[in-house]
Structures are given as structure tokens and as C-alpha cells.
Design a protein around this motif. Structure first.
Motif, PDB file in Angstrom:
ATOM      1  N   ASN B  88       0.200  11.173  13.616  1.00 35.66           N
ATOM      2  CA  ASN B  88       1.298  11.323  12.674  1.00 35.66           C
ATOM      3  C   ASN B  88       1.326  12.715  12.070  1.00 35.66           C
ATOM      4  O   ASN B  88       2.373  13.349  11.982  1.00 35.66           O
ATOM      5  N   GLU B  89       0.158  13.166  11.683  1.00 35.48           N
ATOM      6  CA  GLU B  89       0.097  14.488  11.073  1.00 35.48           C
ATOM      7  C   GLU B  89       0.470  15.572  12.086  1.00 35.48           C
ATOM      8  O   GLU B  89       1.199  16.510  11.760  1.00 35.48           O
ATOM      9  N   ALA B  90      -0.007  15.430  13.303  1.00 29.71           N
ATOM     10  CA  ALA B  90       0.300  16.426  14.334  1.00 29.71           C
ATOM     11  C   ALA B  90       1.812  16.503  14.546  1.00 29.71           C
ATOM     12  O   ALA B  90       2.410  17.573  14.574  1.00 29.71           O
ATOM     13  N   ARG B  91       2.397  15.350  14.662  1.00 31.27           N
ATOM     14  CA  ARG B  91       3.821  15.283  14.916  1.00 31.27           C
ATOM     15  C   ARG B  91       4.633  15.932  13.804  1.00 31.27           C
ATOM     16  O   ARG B  91       5.624  16.604  14.054  1.00 31.27           O
ATOM     17  N   ALA B  92       4.172  15.712  12.599  1.00 32.85           N
ATOM     18  CA  ALA B  92       4.878  16.274  11.452  1.00 32.85           C
ATOM     19  C   ALA B  92       4.884  17.799  11.513  1.00 32.85           C
ATOM     20  O   ALA B  92       5.721  18.447  10.895  1.00 32.85           O
ATOM     21  N   HIS B  93       3.953  18.369  12.261  1.00 36.24           N
ATOM     22  CA  HIS B  93       3.898  19.825  12.368  1.00 36.24           C
ATOM     23  C   HIS B  93       4.338  20.317  13.733  1.00 36.24           C
ATOM     24  O   HIS B  93       4.080  21.462  14.095  1.00 36.24           O
ATOM     25  N   GLY B  94       4.946  19.430  14.496  1.00 41.02           N
ATOM     26  CA  GLY B  94       5.470  19.859  15.784  1.00 41.02           C
ATOM     27  C   GLY B  94       4.439  19.949  16.896  1.00 41.02           C
ATOM     28  O   GLY B  94       4.697  20.566  17.922  1.00 41.02           O
ATOM     29  N   PHE B  95       3.308  19.336  16.696  1.00 38.90           N
ATOM     30  CA  PHE B  95       2.310  19.336  17.758  1.00 38.90           C
ATOM     31  C   PHE B  95       2.273  17.974  18.437  1.00 38.90           C
ATOM     32  O   PHE B  95       2.546  16.952  17.828  1.00 38.90           O
ATOM     33  N   GLY B  96       1.922  17.989  19.697  1.00 37.97           N
ATOM     34  CA  GLY B  96       1.709  16.747  20.416  1.00 37.97           C
ATOM     35  C   GLY B  96       0.223  16.533  20.605  1.00 37.97           C
ATOM     36  O   GLY B  96      -0.548  17.483  20.528  1.00 37.97           O
ATOM     37  N   VAL B  97      -0.171  15.305  20.821  1.00 45.31           N
ATOM     38  CA  VAL B  97      -1.586  15.069  21.061  1.00 45.31           C
ATOM     39  C   VAL B  97      -1.794  14.377  22.397  1.00 45.31           C
ATOM     40  O   VAL B  97      -0.959  13.616  22.852  1.00 45.31           O
ATOM     41  N   LEU B  98      -2.913  14.698  22.961  1.00 49.51           N
ATOM     42  CA  LEU B  98      -3.327  14.094  24.209  1.00 49.51           C
ATOM     43  C   LEU B  98      -4.746  13.612  24.018  1.00 49.51           C
ATOM     44  O   LEU B  98      -5.517  14.242  23.300  1.00 49.51           O
ATOM     45  N   ILE B  99      -5.088  12.520  24.652  1.00 53.10           N
ATOM     46  CA  ILE B  99      -6.418  11.965  24.462  1.00 53.10           C
ATOM     47  C   ILE B  99      -7.234  12.123  25.726  1.00 53.10           C
ATOM     48  O   ILE B  99      -6.750  11.824  26.810  1.00 53.10           O
ATOM     49  N   GLY B 100      -8.428  12.593  25.584  1.00 55.11           N
ATOM     50  CA  GLY B 100      -9.333  12.700  26.717  1.00 55.11           C
ATOM     51  C   GLY B 100     -10.499  11.762  26.509  1.00 55.11           C
ATOM     52  O   GLY B 100     -11.022  11.644  25.409  1.00 55.11           O
ATOM     53  N   HIS B 101     -10.875  11.080  27.534  1.00 53.65           N
ATOM     54  CA  HIS B 101     -11.919  10.070  27.435  1.00 53.65           C
ATOM     55  C   HIS B 101     -13.129  10.581  28.201  1.00 53.65           C
ATOM     56  O   HIS B 101     -13.080  10.707  29.417  1.00 53.65           O
ATOM     57  N   THR B 102     -14.210  10.861  27.520  1.00 52.55           N
ATOM     58  CA  THR B 102     -15.327  11.475  28.225  1.00 52.55           C
ATOM     59  C   THR B 102     -16.335  10.450  28.740  1.00 52.55           C
ATOM     60  O   THR B 102     -17.180  10.782  29.544  1.00 52.55           O
ATOM     61  N   GLN B 103     -16.272   9.235  28.272  1.00 56.83           N
ATOM     62  CA  GLN B 103     -17.233   8.214  28.683  1.00 56.83           C
ATOM     63  C   GLN B 103     -18.664   8.705  28.489  1.00 56.83           C
ATOM     64  O   GLN B 103     -19.560   8.258  29.197  1.00 56.83           O
ATOM     65  N   ASN B 104     -18.850   9.630  27.567  1.00 52.14           N
ATOM     66  CA  ASN B 104     -20.183  10.184  27.336  1.00 52.14           C
ATOM     67  C   ASN B 104     -20.748  10.889  28.560  1.00 52.14           C
ATOM     68  O   ASN B 104     -21.962  11.063  28.676  1.00 52.14           O
ATOM     69  N   ASP B 105     -19.893  11.263  29.453  1.00 56.38           N
ATOM     70  CA  ASP B 105     -20.329  11.912  30.692  1.00 56.38           C
ATOM     71  C   ASP B 105     -20.065  13.414  30.586  1.00 56.38           C
ATOM     72  O   ASP B 105     -18.932  13.841  30.445  1.00 56.38           O
ATOM     73  N   PRO B 106     -21.145  14.209  30.613  1.00 59.88           N
ATOM     74  CA  PRO B 106     -20.999  15.657  30.420  1.00 59.88           C
ATOM     75  C   PRO B 106     -20.033  16.273  31.432  1.00 59.88           C
ATOM     76  O   PRO B 106     -19.269  17.180  31.097  1.00 59.88           O
ATOM     77  N   GLU B 107     -20.054  15.779  32.645  1.00 59.88           N
ATOM     78  CA  GLU B 107     -19.154  16.343  33.648  1.00 59.88           C
ATOM     79  C   GLU B 107     -17.694  16.156  33.256  1.00 59.88           C
ATOM     80  O   GLU B 107     -16.859  17.021  33.446  1.00 59.88           O
ATOM     81  N   ARG B 108     -17.427  14.987  32.734  1.00 56.98           N
ATOM     82  CA  ARG B 108     -16.070  14.742  32.273  1.00 56.98           C
ATOM     83  C   ARG B 108     -15.723  15.661  31.118  1.00 56.98           C
ATOM     84  O   ARG B 108     -14.614  16.174  31.024  1.00 56.98           O
ATOM     85  N   GLY B 109     -16.691  15.865  30.261  1.00 60.68           N
ATOM     86  CA  GLY B 109     -16.478  16.786  29.160  1.00 60.68           C
ATOM     87  C   GLY B 109     -16.122  18.159  29.686  1.00 60.68           C
ATOM     88  O   GLY B 109     -15.180  18.807  29.214  1.00 60.68           O
ATOM     89  N   LEU B 110     -16.836  18.563  30.699  1.00 56.24           N
ATOM     90  CA  LEU B 110     -16.611  19.872  31.292  1.00 56.24           C
ATOM     91  C   LEU B 110     -15.184  19.996  31.833  1.00 56.24           C
ATOM     92  O   LEU B 110     -14.538  21.034  31.698  1.00 56.24           O
ATOM     93  N   GLU B 111     -14.719  18.927  32.428  1.00 53.20           N
ATOM     94  CA  GLU B 111     -13.358  18.951  32.952  1.00 53.20           C
ATOM     95  C   GLU B 111     -12.350  19.191  31.841  1.00 53.20           C
ATOM     96  O   GLU B 111     -11.407  19.960  31.994  1.00 53.20           O
ATOM     97  N   TYR B 112     -12.575  18.535  30.748  1.00 48.97           N
ATOM     98  CA  TYR B 112     -11.635  18.717  29.646  1.00 48.97           C
ATOM     99  C   TYR B 112     -11.775  20.112  29.052  1.00 48.97           C
ATOM    100  O   TYR B 112     -10.814  20.676  28.549  1.00 48.97           O
ATOM    101  N   LEU B 113     -12.963  20.644  29.162  1.00 46.38           N
ATOM    102  CA  LEU B 113     -13.161  22.006  28.700  1.00 46.38           C
ATOM    103  C   LEU B 113     -12.303  22.965  29.532  1.00 46.38           C
ATOM    104  O   LEU B 113     -11.677  23.887  29.009  1.00 46.38           O
ATOM    105  N   LYS B 114     -12.251  22.711  30.810  1.00 38.12           N
ATOM    106  CA  LYS B 114     -11.383  23.510  31.671  1.00 38.12           C
ATOM    107  C   LYS B 114      -9.928  23.366  31.246  1.00 38.12           C
ATOM    108  O   LYS B 114      -9.183  24.339  31.199  1.00 38.12           O
ATOM    109  N   PHE B 115      -9.592  22.130  31.008  1.00 40.13           N
ATOM    110  CA  PHE B 115      -8.227  21.855  30.554  1.00 40.13           C
ATOM    111  C   PHE B 115      -7.905  22.736  29.360  1.00 40.13           C
ATOM    112  O   PHE B 115      -6.830  23.335  29.275  1.00 40.13           O
ATOM    113  N   LEU B 116      -8.866  22.817  28.461  1.00 40.73           N
ATOM    114  CA  LEU B 116      -8.678  23.641  27.273  1.00 40.73           C
ATOM    115  C   LEU B 116      -8.584  25.112  27.634  1.00 40.73           C
ATOM    116  O   LEU B 116      -7.680  25.823  27.210  1.00 40.73           O
ATOM    117  N   SER B 117      -9.547  25.564  28.414  1.00 35.40           N
ATOM    118  CA  SER B 117      -9.636  27.001  28.633  1.00 35.40           C
ATOM    119  C   SER B 117      -8.484  27.496  29.498  1.00 35.40           C
ATOM    120  O   SER B 117      -8.206  28.683  29.528  1.00 35.40           O
TER     121      SER B 117
END
Lengths: 339, 339
Positions: B88-117
Motif C-alpha cells: 500500500n505504501e509503495a503504491r501511494a508513492h508510485g512504486f510497484g512491488v515484486l516478491i522473490g522467494h528464496t526458500q532459504n537457498d543462497p543460490e536463489r538469493g544470488l539470482e535475485y541479486l542479479k535481478f537487482l544488479s
DNA sequence: TTGTAGGCGTTATCAA
DNA sequence: TTGATAACGCCTACAA
């Protein structure tokens, strides 16, 4: 140690002393570049910490390798384990997944639709039976999509889910086998296809056992805990009572259990209750709930597999894949007490 | 009716008979274009169904307007309502949100890190106390980030969460006020900061009530249902027993309740139990759980607000915002029985 | 086997 | 107030 700005393909090219085209090739079609060059490129990549800019890539390619999963309610206990199936399968094929939470709000759905139409995701998984984005837009220009858990009403979107009819039939047969002859079905619905199918399985089993319609109590319900509680109240305003409750899902069953407990009954002695879904909560309720287990992870896996297939192939026609659920026996069903 | 390919800014420009520059301006700085032109542009947009291509836009701008929320476990009952605050807060400022699920798996975390970078998200919300992407990378070049629910151990990432000490203190004081003098704390931990803080609140309250350490039973636990059950078993191997259980969270409390029920005790008469979190499940358990409610939606809202602020401002320093939780009285705490 | 160059859809700079 | 145009980072004919 990466410097302040992310490395681009050009940085890599400069260090490897090749052109950017060669770098690109070294990454995507390694066979097409000489071994020694490839090595230099890989070194340069390691040095710079280069990661291809997914936005530039997708812009150029016209498609991304992300799949959007749209859920109206992230808190749905069915969601998380299905998600794992979806994610694992996607990953195995080199796709990433992103989750969008619509909160059942059409405007939010629309936002995600924009996300899609600007090419930020290539495929779509729908976690809801309702049209995701209000009526006007649906199906107009959705990317390849697949629905899980509840078919999208009146659309051509493929569907992967549980075999509701067979599952409900198993549940009813379990009650029958325990000796029940007077059974209530809680959670009938005029609009929700999944509910209707479960009702259908119930009827098939009772027909086969030659239980006359008078001994069936069918109550509507939207599948919430509250609706289960309510059904109990409604039922107790009648003259006769069933000996068992077959609930359209576990949430309803929890509500029924609550309602019965609140009226002071001793469960499962006085009444038997069976659910459908096998959500985590089913274990903690008292008595532990006998129910039908959705093969959630398998559903997720198959759905993603179907989606990815439809991404590469020519547009295929609508498919419906139904997985067989299992009966999970816990403590909430016993033989009926003679009244 | 949009045609087969999505409309681009050029299509709009052609129809409105202006240049693409003007279209862009009409969208982003309407004041800088003549009223009549603006109207023509808007019409053209309506006709074509034009949506700006977010990828092209972000590529050009060097940043997107999406915020990534990283969660190790989507099924966490604390997650969904916090998410709503974030969204709700994001939307109020014109931002969208996306959810990443890492399953506590570092490799998955790394993938999302790429997404970020690769610039696909501008900000990051961390839903875990562990470093999200294995050790080497963390903090190296993360976008502006904020942690929720559990501070990120040993990092400079800002944190928004509940005031664990104060909440735990409230819980302990409630037990004390009911007359308990012999209380167990279930779920101490050497590694989890949140657990430690709750333990600390427990001690403060008991110190203030001058309860001697011998009357405190402190057991470790990782905050799962299983760990609660286990703690009960361990406790029953001792000579003396507490009259009340203060649990580090609701999951633990559910486990304790289960364990006590399984041993045939009559709750809450024989033992009192209090939890922390107020997850939905707390209502359905028997007896309904008295607990401390996390202000989840507020936490989400504040966290997002902090994040968005740090997106525009000069890099600010680490902040820690603690929200005060409330005691929710249900049925699991009564006066102690004399033994 | 490698390099050059065009273009994906935007925004922003600079002239007109 | 408007328009031409140069990037943003990448991929891929087409040439060499």
C-alpha cells in the motif's frame, strides 16, 4: 572488486581485447568463438563481475525470461507449497519467477497487466478463479498463461489442479465406509467451479451407496472458516441432523469443528468431519482433521512445465490436467453414534 | 482495440501528429506542452492503448520503479499482512512491488541479486535475519534496503520491526499479574537477535517482580511448533514444573499447547501459555491463545516509507524503528493452580 | 573466427 | 512550445 558503476559488455570487451559482439557470442553461443578468445572473455567477465543487464537484453529480444505468478492472497495456505513446485520447475528451465499480489483488487491486477505488456514477464500463472484484471481486459492480449487451483471461468486458459470429483468421492466413500448414512455437504456454490465439482463427487459416492436424497444435507458456503461455523448454526435449526460433515475444504471444516465444539459436543464421538485440501492447520485442530490432500507441489510443477512448453511451441489449445489426491486419515472421522 | 503489437510512443506520435519528444513530455511534464497538443496526445494514447514500455524506460533512466521484497518463506504467517502494508505504501508513492522467494537457498538469493544488479528493481526489502545471499556478496553493492521483522545481523541495513523487549515484557507482566511466580521461557537462542530481545524483556519483568532465577526455566528453541513440543518433553524430565509458559512466538506456543494436551492436561486450568506474534492460527487453537500482537501492517508501511525516503535522499545512516505491540487476551492464561 | 553497425522504446539535451 | 537526435546496454545480421 566491482567499481562504482556496474560493468557493461563494453568493459568486458575492452579488457578481453575483443569486440562486444564476441563477448555476446562467448556468452550465448560459446561454440562460435575460438577457445582462446573464450577464455580471455571469461576472465574479463570474472574480473569485472559483469552481469548482463536484463533490461537491455529483454528490450532487445522483445521478451524476458521471467514468469509472473499472480495471487489474490499470498496468505492462502495452498499457495506456498504450490509456489515451490512452480519455482523449481521454472528454474530447471532457466526461468525466474516473480510473484504479484493482487489482493483481489482489480486496479492492482491492472498494474501487473502493464508489467506484463511492457514485456517484463513472458508467461503468467494465475492463482485464482476470478478474472484477474476486471472483465474488459481478460484474454485480450495475455501472454501464455496457465491457471492453478481453480480454472479461470469461461476462458481458454489451461488449467492444472486437483481432480475435485475423484477427491470428493474418496472423502465421501471414507465416511460411508465408517458407517455414516446421513451426511451433510457444506460449501456448495453456484459460482465456484471447484466447489461444484466436489459436490458432484459427493453425489456420485452417495448415489452409488443408494443413500436417498432426504438423507443428504446440502448447504452453501464460500469456503471460509466463518461459513463453516454458520452452516452448523443453520443445520441446528432443523429437525434432523446428519452424523457426518463433508466440507468443501479445510477452512470450512475448521469452522464446523469450531461450531460443534462451541456447542459442547464431544468430537469425534458425536460427529465426524472431513475436509479437503490438507492445509497445515489441519494438523493442529482438535481433533486432527481427516482430509483429502492436494498434491500441491506436483500441481505447481506440472503447471509450470505446461506453461514453459507453450512458451516455445506453437500456440497450443487449452489443456486441463487433473491430479489425483490422497485421503489423509487423522482423527476426525469415526463410526456414527446411534441416536 | 489494440492491434497485435503493443503500441509504442511512435504510434502515438504519428496519430497525434507530433514528435515522440512531445508525447514523452505530454506524459511526464504536461505543463511544458500546449493544452491543445496535450489533448491530441491524450486522445492518441486512448486510441492506441499505449502503455510506456517499462523496460525501455528503465534502461534509459538507469533505474526502475519496482521494489523487490525478498522472503525466505512465503508461507510465514507474518508475511502476508506485512506485505499489505508494504504494498500500500509503495503504491501511494508510485512504486510497484515484486516478491522473490528464496526458500532459504543462497543460490536463489544470488539470482535475485542479479535481478537487482541488472537494474530491474530499485530498492530491496529483506524479510529475514540471515544474510540474503551468502556471505561474500552482502552489502557489497546492494541497492537501498530495509529489513523487516528481524534485523540483518551485523549489517548497516535499516530495520523496522516490533519492540521485542517491550512486547515480551508485557507478556511476562500479564502472567505475573495472573499470579504466576514460576514461569518458563521457551525459545531462547544464541543466534537469533529477536529471540534474545524477547528473552531480555522476560528477564526485565521477572527481575522487577523479584522472581528469583531458580523459578525461571529457560529453554532453547528455534521458534517452531516442533521446538515447543520438544521443550515440554524436556521440562517434564525435571523435578519441578513451572505454572506458566511464555513462548518466544506463537508457533512455539502451539507446540507447547499440543504437548500439554497430549499429556492429558486440562488447559488452561493446569497450565497457562502465552505466545508472541498473533498469527491467524492463534485463534483456532484450543484454548485460544493469549498473545502479543505484532503490528504487521504498520511495520510494512513504515518500512516501505523509510525505504522510499532513502531512495530519493542522500544516503542516510542506519535507522532502527521499533513499533509497540499490544497484548491480546484470549483464553490460554488463567490464575495458577496450587500444587 | 571476428568486427561493424543498426535498432529495441525511452528520456533528455539542445536547437529552432 | 516543439522537434531532431544522442544515448541507455544488448543482440544479431552482414561483412570481412
Amino acid at each position: 572488486m566491482p567499481d562504482s558503476a556496474p560493468a557493461t559488455i563494453e568493459d568486458v570487451a575492452r579488457i578481453a581485447e575483443v569486440s562486444i559482439a564476441t563477448v555476446s557470442r562467448a556468452i550465448h553461443t560459446p561454440d562460435k568463438v575460438a577457445k582462446s578468445t573464450r577464455q580471455r572473455v571469461n576472465q574479463a567477465i570474472a574480473i569485472t563481475g559483469y552481469t548482463t543487464n536484463a533490461m537491455a537484453r529483454s528490450l532487445r529480444m522483445g521478451r524476458s525470461n521471467m514468469i509472473l505468478i499472480l495471487a489474490p492472497d499470498i496468505g492462502d495456505p495452498n499457495f506456498s507449497s504450490t509456489l515451490i513446485g512452480l519455482e523449481n520447475e521454472a528454474r530447471a528451465h532457466g526461468f525466474g519467477v516473480l510473484i504479484g499480489h493482487t489482493q483481489n483488487d482489480p486496479e492492482r491486477g491492472l498494474e501487473y497487466l502493464k508489467f506484463l505488456s511492457s514485456g517484463q514477464a513472458t508467461g503468467l500463472v494465475l492463482f485464482t478463479g476470478h478474472e484477474p484484471f476486471g472483465h474488459q481486459v481478460v484474454g485480450q492480449r495475455l501472454p501464455p498463461s496457465v491457471a492453478v487451483f481453480e480454472p479461470v471461468f469461461g476462458s481458454k486458459i489451461s488449467y492444472v489442479g486437483v481432480d475435485d470429483v475423484a477427491g470428493a468421492r474418496k472423502a465421501a466413500e471414507h465416511l460411508l465406509a465408517a458407517g455414516h448414512r446421513s451426511i451433510a455437504f457444506i460449501g456448495d456454490s453456484k459460482t465456484r467451479l471447484g466447489h461444484q465439482r466436489r459436490r458432484q463427487g459427493f453425489d456420485i459416492a452417495l448415489d452409488a451407496a443408494r443413500i436417498p436424497p432426504q438423507q443428504r444435507f446440502v448447504l452453501e458456503g464460500e469456503g471460509t472458516i466463518e461459513s463453516g461455523r454458520l452452516a452448523v448454526e443453520q443445520l441446528f435449526m432443523r429437525d434432523t441432523l446428519p452424523t457426518a460433515f463433508m466440507c468443501v475444504n479445510d477452512a470450512t471444516a475448521v469452522g464446523v469443528l469450531n461450531g460443534l465444539n462451541a456447542r459442547g459436543y464431544d468430537l469425534p464421538h458425536d460427529f465426524s468431519v472431513i475436509g479437503f485440501d490438507d492445509v497445515p492447520q489441519a494438523t493442529y485442530v482438535n481433533p486432527a482433521l481427516t482430509t483429502i490432500r492436494q498434491p500441491r507441489t506436483a500441481i505447481g510443477r506440472q503447471a509450470m512445465s505446461l506453461l514453459i512448453k507453450s512458451l516455445s511451441d506453437r500456440p497450443t489449445e487449452r489443456q486441463e490436467i487433473l491430479l489425483m489426491p490422497d485421503l489423509i486419515v487423522r482423527g476426525s472421522v469415526t463410526a456414527p453414534v446411534r441416536r
